[in-house]
Scaffold this motif. Structure first.
Motif, PDB file in Angstrom:
ATOM      1  N   TYR A  11       0.889  -1.176   0.000  1.00 60.10           N
ATOM      2  CA  TYR A  11       0.000   0.000   0.000  1.00 60.10           C
ATOM      3  C   TYR A  11       0.916   1.211   0.000  1.00 60.10           C
ATOM      4  O   TYR A  11       1.562   1.483   1.009  1.00 60.10           O
ATOM      5  CB  TYR A  11      -0.877   0.011   1.241  1.00 60.10           C
ATOM      6  CG  TYR A  11      -1.869  -1.129   1.325  1.00 60.10           C
ATOM      7  CD1 TYR A  11      -3.039  -1.102   0.577  1.00 60.10           C
ATOM      8  CD2 TYR A  11      -1.636  -2.217   2.152  1.00 60.10           C
ATOM      9  CE1 TYR A  11      -3.959  -2.139   0.654  1.00 60.10           C
ATOM     10  CE2 TYR A  11      -2.554  -3.253   2.244  1.00 60.10           C
ATOM     11  CZ  TYR A  11      -3.715  -3.208   1.493  1.00 60.10           C
ATOM     12  OH  TYR A  11      -4.618  -4.223   1.574  1.00 60.10           O
ATOM     13  N   ALA A  16       2.802  -4.809   2.554  1.00 62.05           N
ATOM     14  CA  ALA A  16       1.954  -5.590   3.458  1.00 62.05           C
ATOM     15  C   ALA A  16       2.227  -7.079   3.283  1.00 62.05           C
ATOM     16  O   ALA A  16       2.129  -7.853   4.227  1.00 62.05           O
ATOM     17  CB  ALA A  16       0.489  -5.284   3.184  1.00 62.05           C
ATOM     18  N   SER A  35      -2.787 -13.367  12.907  1.00 59.52           N
ATOM     19  CA  SER A  35      -3.451 -12.362  13.730  1.00 59.52           C
ATOM     20  C   SER A  35      -3.878 -11.166  12.880  1.00 59.52           C
ATOM     21  O   SER A  35      -3.560 -11.073  11.698  1.00 59.52           O
ATOM     22  CB  SER A  35      -2.512 -11.923  14.860  1.00 59.52           C
ATOM     23  OG  SER A  35      -1.261 -11.608  14.307  1.00 59.52           O
ATOM     24  N   ASN A  36      -4.584 -10.268  13.512  1.00 54.39           N
ATOM     25  CA  ASN A  36      -5.107  -9.072  12.860  1.00 54.39           C
ATOM     26  C   ASN A  36      -3.960  -8.264  12.237  1.00 54.39           C
ATOM     27  O   ASN A  36      -2.958  -8.021  12.888  1.00 54.39           O
ATOM     28  CB  ASN A  36      -5.827  -8.246  13.929  1.00 54.39           C
ATOM     29  CG  ASN A  36      -6.858  -7.343  13.302  1.00 54.39           C
ATOM     30  OD1 ASN A  36      -7.011  -7.344  12.078  1.00 54.39           O
ATOM     31  ND2 ASN A  36      -7.548  -6.588  14.115  1.00 54.39           N
ATOM     32  N   GLY A  37      -4.100  -7.901  10.987  1.00 53.11           N
ATOM     33  CA  GLY A  37      -3.075  -7.081  10.343  1.00 53.11           C
ATOM     34  C   GLY A  37      -1.933  -7.878   9.748  1.00 53.11           C
ATOM     35  O   GLY A  37      -0.962  -7.302   9.251  1.00 53.11           O
ATOM     36  N   ALA A  38      -2.032  -9.207   9.754  1.00 52.84           N
ATOM     37  CA  ALA A  38      -0.948 -10.047   9.226  1.00 52.84           C
ATOM     38  C   ALA A  38      -0.837  -9.940   7.708  1.00 52.84           C
ATOM     39  O   ALA A  38       0.224 -10.167   7.134  1.00 52.84           O
ATOM     40  CB  ALA A  38      -1.171 -11.497   9.633  1.00 52.84           C
ATOM     41  N   GLY A  39      -1.948  -9.612   7.055  1.00 47.10           N
ATOM     42  CA  GLY A  39      -1.931  -9.492   5.597  1.00 47.10           C
ATOM     43  C   GLY A  39      -2.809 -10.514   4.892  1.00 47.10           C
ATOM     44  O   GLY A  39      -2.694 -10.708   3.685  1.00 47.10           O
ATOM     45  N   LYS A  40      -3.714 -11.130   5.637  1.00 41.96           N
ATOM     46  CA  LYS A  40      -4.571 -12.165   5.055  1.00 41.96           C
ATOM     47  C   LYS A  40      -5.503 -11.580   3.981  1.00 41.96           C
ATOM     48  O   LYS A  40      -5.554 -12.061   2.859  1.00 41.96           O
ATOM     49  CB  LYS A  40      -5.407 -12.857   6.156  1.00 41.96           C
ATOM     50  CG  LYS A  40      -4.578 -13.398   7.302  1.00 41.96           C
ATOM     51  CD  LYS A  40      -5.424 -14.064   8.367  1.00 41.96           C
ATOM     52  CE  LYS A  40      -6.404 -13.156   9.093  1.00 41.96           C
ATOM     53  NZ  LYS A  40      -5.766 -12.100   9.915  1.00 41.96           N
ATOM     54  N   SER A  41      -6.223 -10.538   4.374  1.00 46.00           N
ATOM     55  CA  SER A  41      -7.161  -9.939   3.414  1.00 46.00           C
ATOM     56  C   SER A  41      -6.424  -9.377   2.207  1.00 46.00           C
ATOM     57  O   SER A  41      -6.901  -9.460   1.070  1.00 46.00           O
ATOM     58  CB  SER A  41      -7.972  -8.833   4.075  1.00 46.00           C
ATOM     59  OG  SER A  41      -8.723  -9.359   5.135  1.00 46.00           O
ATOM     60  N   THR A  42      -5.259  -8.805   2.455  1.00 48.15           N
ATOM     61  CA  THR A  42      -4.466  -8.246   1.357  1.00 48.15           C
ATOM     62  C   THR A  42      -4.128  -9.334   0.342  1.00 48.15           C
ATOM     63  O   THR A  42      -4.247  -9.118  -0.875  1.00 48.15           O
ATOM     64  CB  THR A  42      -3.181  -7.612   1.912  1.00 48.15           C
ATOM     65  OG1 THR A  42      -3.545  -6.628   2.879  1.00 48.15           O
ATOM     66  CG2 THR A  42      -2.362  -6.967   0.810  1.00 48.15           C
ATOM     67  N   GLU A  83     -14.185  -9.688   3.394  1.00 50.45           N
ATOM     68  CA  GLU A  83     -14.244  -9.297   4.801  1.00 50.45           C
ATOM     69  C   GLU A  83     -15.291  -8.203   4.965  1.00 50.45           C
ATOM     70  O   GLU A  83     -15.385  -7.305   4.147  1.00 50.45           O
ATOM     71  CB  GLU A  83     -12.864  -8.772   5.215  1.00 50.45           C
ATOM     72  CG  GLU A  83     -12.762  -8.430   6.671  1.00 50.45           C
ATOM     73  CD  GLU A  83     -11.326  -8.088   7.065  1.00 50.45           C
ATOM     74  OE1 GLU A  83     -10.478  -7.940   6.174  1.00 50.45           O
ATOM     75  OE2 GLU A  83     -11.078  -7.977   8.262  1.00 50.45           O
TER      76      GLU A  83
HETATM   77  N1  LIG Z   1      -6.224   0.224   2.305  1.00 49.94           N
HETATM   78  C1  LIG Z   1      -5.079   0.136   3.018  1.00 49.94           C
HETATM   79  N2  LIG Z   1      -4.185   1.144   2.985  1.00 49.94           N
HETATM   80  C2  LIG Z   1      -3.022   1.067   3.684  1.00 49.94           C
HETATM   81  N3  LIG Z   1      -2.676   0.024   4.445  1.00 49.94           N
HETATM   82  C3  LIG Z   1      -3.515  -1.016   4.527  1.00 49.94           C
HETATM   83  C4  LIG Z   1      -4.764  -1.013   3.814  1.00 49.94           C
HETATM   84  N4  LIG Z   1      -5.421  -2.172   4.080  1.00 49.94           N
HETATM   85  C5  LIG Z   1      -4.603  -2.856   4.904  1.00 49.94           C
HETATM   86  N5  LIG Z   1      -3.476  -2.177   5.180  1.00 49.94           N
HETATM   87  C6  LIG Z   1      -2.357  -2.635   6.039  1.00 49.94           C
HETATM   88  O1  LIG Z   1      -1.848  -3.841   5.513  1.00 49.94           O
HETATM   89  C7  LIG Z   1      -1.585  -4.771   6.536  1.00 49.94           C
HETATM   90  C8  LIG Z   1      -2.345  -6.052   6.299  1.00 49.94           C
HETATM   91  O2  LIG Z   1      -3.725  -5.823   6.421  1.00 49.94           O
HETATM   92  P1  LIG Z   1      -4.831  -6.917   6.123  1.00 49.94           P
HETATM   93  O3  LIG Z   1      -4.458  -7.637   4.897  1.00 49.94           O
HETATM   94  O4  LIG Z   1      -6.152  -6.275   6.176  1.00 49.94           O
HETATM   95  O5  LIG Z   1      -4.641  -7.881   7.388  1.00 49.94           O
HETATM   96  P2  LIG Z   1      -5.563  -9.042   7.917  1.00 49.94           P
HETATM   97  O6  LIG Z   1      -6.625  -9.316   6.919  1.00 49.94           O
HETATM   98  O7  LIG Z   1      -4.619 -10.189   8.105  1.00 49.94           O
HETATM   99  O8  LIG Z   1      -6.121  -8.584   9.223  1.00 49.94           O
HETATM  100  C9  LIG Z   1      -1.954  -4.078   7.837  1.00 49.94           C
HETATM  101  O9  LIG Z   1      -0.783  -3.558   8.398  1.00 49.94           O
HETATM  102  C10 LIG Z   1      -2.859  -2.974   7.426  1.00 49.94           C
HETATM  103  O10 LIG Z   1      -2.725  -1.863   8.283  1.00 49.94           O
END
Ligand SMILES: Nc1ncnc2c1ncn2[C@@H]1O[C@H](COP(=O)(O)OP(=O)(O)O)[C@@H](O)[C@H]1O
Ligand SMILES: [Mg+2]
Lengths: 234, 344
Positions: A11, A16, A35-42, A83
């Motif tokens: 990002y 990420a 855990s939260n913020g690991a990068g799963k959704s990304t 999500e």
């Molecule tokens: N739209 C975005 N812009 C900037 N940073 C992002 C964005 N979405 C997620 N992040 C960052 O990318 C990292 C991974 O996020 P995410 O994939 O949502 O994690 P998870 O799904 O595992 O909780 C986190 O540090 C989050 O803060």
């Protein structure tokens, strides 16, 4: 079926996902926990074409799909229940399901699939003409999964389908995931509820700060002391 | 204690607001009734004029509301697109096809101009979206807004070069007489405006509510990423929406140029503002609201300008904007708008 190699997603300037590799074979349930913020959704958003990878490759059924547009990825047979559900709140349950089948023209098969998902989630049948934004969180989650199924996916991606649900509903969702898989759909499941995810999955990957920390059979991960300590609260 | 007094105050305020609102409406009704009694046929005639202005505003207002509905951008350049449509129509009919009077050939060219101006303005609007707005879709809201103002100036400059700095007058190819309904005059041009606009509005309703493209538009308006996950081509859907809005502005340009017989580079600013006001009055983002708002404003202007007892033309804009301000105080989301946004 799906093969990811050295995937990097950023990002802006913040990476990420820092070069991960993973694989989903036909017929499997594979779970990605962390855990939260690991990068799963990304990771999932990169597979679905909502984010352009900075590096690495994503191959689906032998074809490169990294950098493809979101709508083209759906065409290839990957649907994604995102999500936070992201249903269309001002549309009815029925209209949401129809949108899930947006790219299909086979009317009869669509009707049969709708029947099938309403069979899986009888609660949705009762609310078929209700505006989906007015439903409870659990019902919206069912709709999000049902809508993704309406696209007749070869690979179904589920991002935290149990988030914010009451325990009874969590059980129901996981039972349904197993059922969908037994009916022949390959599933990539992301969960924070690692215990439940590992209990239904065949294999799992543990993601931490954008890197795959561990991977293996779900059974082995479930009994791994490190996983137990970090994610299973034991 | 504090809570109850707050509630009491709140209740009192609602009562005051209601009374105020109702008395304004009663006053308005009273004004209409006296005028109607005084001269019914004049009342009918100015209503018709108002209505025909109203549908013109509606065609433009729909373009604002369509674009706002899908990407939440107030497209300031939209009024100028209408101006460009008028210029294109004038050149198409009078200069390229040499039609300057009402004749079967003139009517045929009018019909060709209708199709061409729709295609032309749709194309221009799609071009603007592609090169000015698309890259700014994820940027802070202010960036595309300022860009729209810039595009507005650019189109006005094109209009200035094409039309010259003054107003130009043109002969119409539409019949100039009127149909007499009892003692009420119904000009043919008004009739033709209705005959062109109504089927187009019906087609628009059909496209938005019944077709696949319309379904994609409604989904994209609610959630772009979720729409992508359904397999919707979001870029194409947004471009299509701009094409629709552009085509409608083109129709308005042609009708204005042919019924008023004039073009000017700054027309877009004036009519665009009124049309935008209509869209806001009806509830921006709501298609039926835009038409309703436009017809109301057209009617109010027509009645105010033409009735024997009224403030007269010089107060036209003041009346329109006073009504807008009052409505925004009582119903900030517009007549048919949603009170709360559902976007999370
Ligand atoms: N739209 C975005 N812009 C900037 N940073 C992002 C964005 N979405 C997620 N992040 C960052 O990318 C990292 C991974 O996020 P995410 O994939 O949502 O994690 P998870 O799904 O595992 O909780 C986190 O540090 C989050 O803060
Ligand atoms: Mg996540």
């Amino acid at each position: 079926m799906l093969k990811i190699e050295n995937l990097e997603v950023a990002y802006g300037n913040i990476k990420a996902i820092k070069g991960i590799s993973l694989e989903v074979n036909e017929g499997e349930i594979v779970t990605l926990i962390g855990s939260n913020g690991a990068g799963k959704s990304t990771t999932l958003r990169a597979i679905s074409g909502l984010l352009k990878p900075r590096g690495g490759t994503i191959t689906f059924l032998g074809e490169r799909i990294d950098g493809a547009e979101g709508h083209d990825v759906v065409k290839k047979g990957i649907t994604h229940s995102p999500e936070g559900r992201r249903i269309f709140p001002r549309m009815t349950v029925d209209e949401n399901l129809d949108l899930g089948a947006f790219l299909r023209n086979d009317k009869d098969a669509i009707a049969a699939d709708k029947e099938r998902v309403l069979e899986l989630f009888p609660r949705l049948r009762e609310r078929i003409n209700q505006k989906s934004g007015t439903m409870s969180g659990g019902e919206q989650q069912m709709l999000a999964v049902a809508r993704a199924l309406m696209g007749q996916p070869k690979l179904l991606i589920l991002d935290e389908p149990s988030m914010g649900l009451a325990p009874v509903l969590v059980d129901l969702i996981f039972e349904t995931i197993v059922k969908i898989n037994q009916q022949g759909t390959t599933i990539l499941l992301v969960e924070q509820n690692a215990l439940a995810a590992l209990s239904v999955a065949h294999r799992g990957y543990v993601l931490e700060s954008g890197i795959i920390k561990m991977s293996g059979n779900a059974k082995d991960l479930q009994s791994d002391p490190e996983v137990t300590k970090a994610y299973l609260g034991g | 204690m504090a809570n109850t007094s707050y509630k009491a105050r709140q209740a009192r305020r609602i009562v005051i607001e209601r009374t105020f609102g109702v008395s304004i409406l009663a006053l308005l009704l009273f004004w209409l009734v006296i005028n109607f009694i005084k001269s019914p046929s004049q009342f009918a005639e100015v209503s018709l004029i108002g209505l025909s202005n109203g549908i013109l505003y509606a065609l433009i207002a729909l373009g604002y509301t369509l674009v706002y509905g899908i990407i939440e951008l107030i497209n300031f350049a939209h009024g100028d697109l209408f101006m460009l449509g008028g210029l294109f129509s004038a050149h198409f009919i009078a200069l390229w096809f040499h039609q300057t009077k009402s004749s079967p050939m003139g009517w045929l060219v009018f019909f060709l101009a209708l199709i061409s101006v729709m295609v032309f303005c749709a194309g221009v609007n799609v071009f603007i979206e592609r090169f000015a707005y698309r890259r700014l879709r994820r940027a802070p809201k202010l960036a595309p807004l300022i860009t729209a103002v810039g595009v507005s100036f650019m189109i006005q400059f094109v209009g200035l070069r094409w039309n010259g700095s003054g107003q130009k007058t043109w002969n119409s190819v539409l019949p100039s007489g009127s149909l007499m309904l009892g003692s009420v005059k119904l000009p043919y041009t008004t009739l033709i405006s209705f005959a062109v606009t109504i089927p187009i509005l019906m087609a628009l309703t059909f496209i938005v509510t019944k077709t696949r493209q319309g379904k994609a538009m409604r989904a994209t308006a609610q959630d772009q990423d979720a729409s992508r996950l359904m397999g919707i081509n979001v870029n194409r859907t947004i471009a299509f929406t701009f094409a629709l809005g552009g085509a409608l502005a083109g129709v308005a340009g042609l009708l204005f140029q042919q019924t008023r017989g004039l073009t000017s580079y700054n027309l877009g600013y004036q009519l665009g503002l009124i049309a935008f006001t209509s869209a806001v009055l009806g509830g921006i983002g709501n298609l039926a609201g835009a038409v309703l708002g436009a017809i109301l404003i057209g009617l109010i202007q027509g009645l105010n300008d033409g009735l024997p007892i009224g403030l007269g033309q010089q107060w036209s804009q003041t009346v329109v904007f006073s009504i807008l301000i009052l409505l925004m105080v009582f119903k900030p989301a517009g007549l048919l708008g949603k009170q709360v946004t559902e976007k999370v």
